[in-house]
Design an enzyme around this catalytic site. Structure first.
Site: not given
Length: 202
Positions: A61, A125, A134, A155
């Site tokens: 990660g 888009h 990430h 997050i």
């Protein structure tokens, strides 16, 4: 498929590989503390380059570590897409990317190499995502967002249309980004504000 990494991110990547009924040929790590990982023998990463294979994924990660290993290997790798990912046919995706469960990636998105699009993230888009980014779980990127190399979007963050985020920036969990973000900036809050700058050798 070979998996480089033996942490939490690698567990999720292995689940995705297994969901496609692909075989895990080897798990490799720089620090082999235990002899096995998820019942797979754990091998020393230093020996991996001798295999000369393209069938691997860097399941780490940390963006900086992922970039270092990719540069060491100097070869393209496979990408991993969870079966539940909604992926437009017009998406352009680089080598070594991972798209996790329930992600949505819409028309004309361009994704660089070794990018992570994590669970339940939405990329609308015409977004452009550079190498080693990430995108964390439940992130929402509106249309025409640009994200520079190595940036981590935390997050639940939200980015409004047309925003440009620089390289090696950090967008904090739950942040709402309504204006452009310079390179290395750390942004938190709603609306997002810069609180400091990362010190990264890229």
């Amino acid at each position: 498929m070979h998996v480089i990494g033996a942490g939490g991110h690698a567990k999720v990547v292995i689940d995705i590989i297994k969901s496609h009924n692909n075989k895990i040929e080897g798990v490799w790590a720089e620090n082999c503390i235990t002899p096995t990982f998820l019942d797979y023998p754990l091998n020393n990463y230093s020996e991996f380059k001798q295999l000369n294979t393209h069938r691997f994924i860097i399941a780490i990660g940390n963006n900086q570590v992922r970039k270092r290993i990719a540069n060491e290997l100097m070869t393209s790798s496979a990408e991993i897409v969870h079966p539940s990912c909604s992926l437009s046919a017009s998406v352009v995706m680089g080598a070594g990317c991972v798209c996790m469960a329930n992600t949505t990636i819409n028309a004309d998105v361009v994704i660089g190499d070794h990018v992570i699009i994590n669970s339940n993230a939405s990329v609308d888009h015409d977004c452009k995502i550079a190498n080693f980014v990430h995108i964390s779980p439940q992130v929402g990127l509106a249309g025409n967002v640009t994200i520079g190399e190595g940036t981590h979007v935390g997050i639940g963050a939200t980015v409004i249309p047309g925003v440009k985020i620089g390289k090696w920036a950090t967008i904090g969990a739950g942040a709402v980004v309504i204006r452009d973000v310079p390179d290395y900036a750390v942004v938190v809050g709603n609306p997002g504000k810069i609180i400091k700058y990362n010190k990264i050798e890229d």
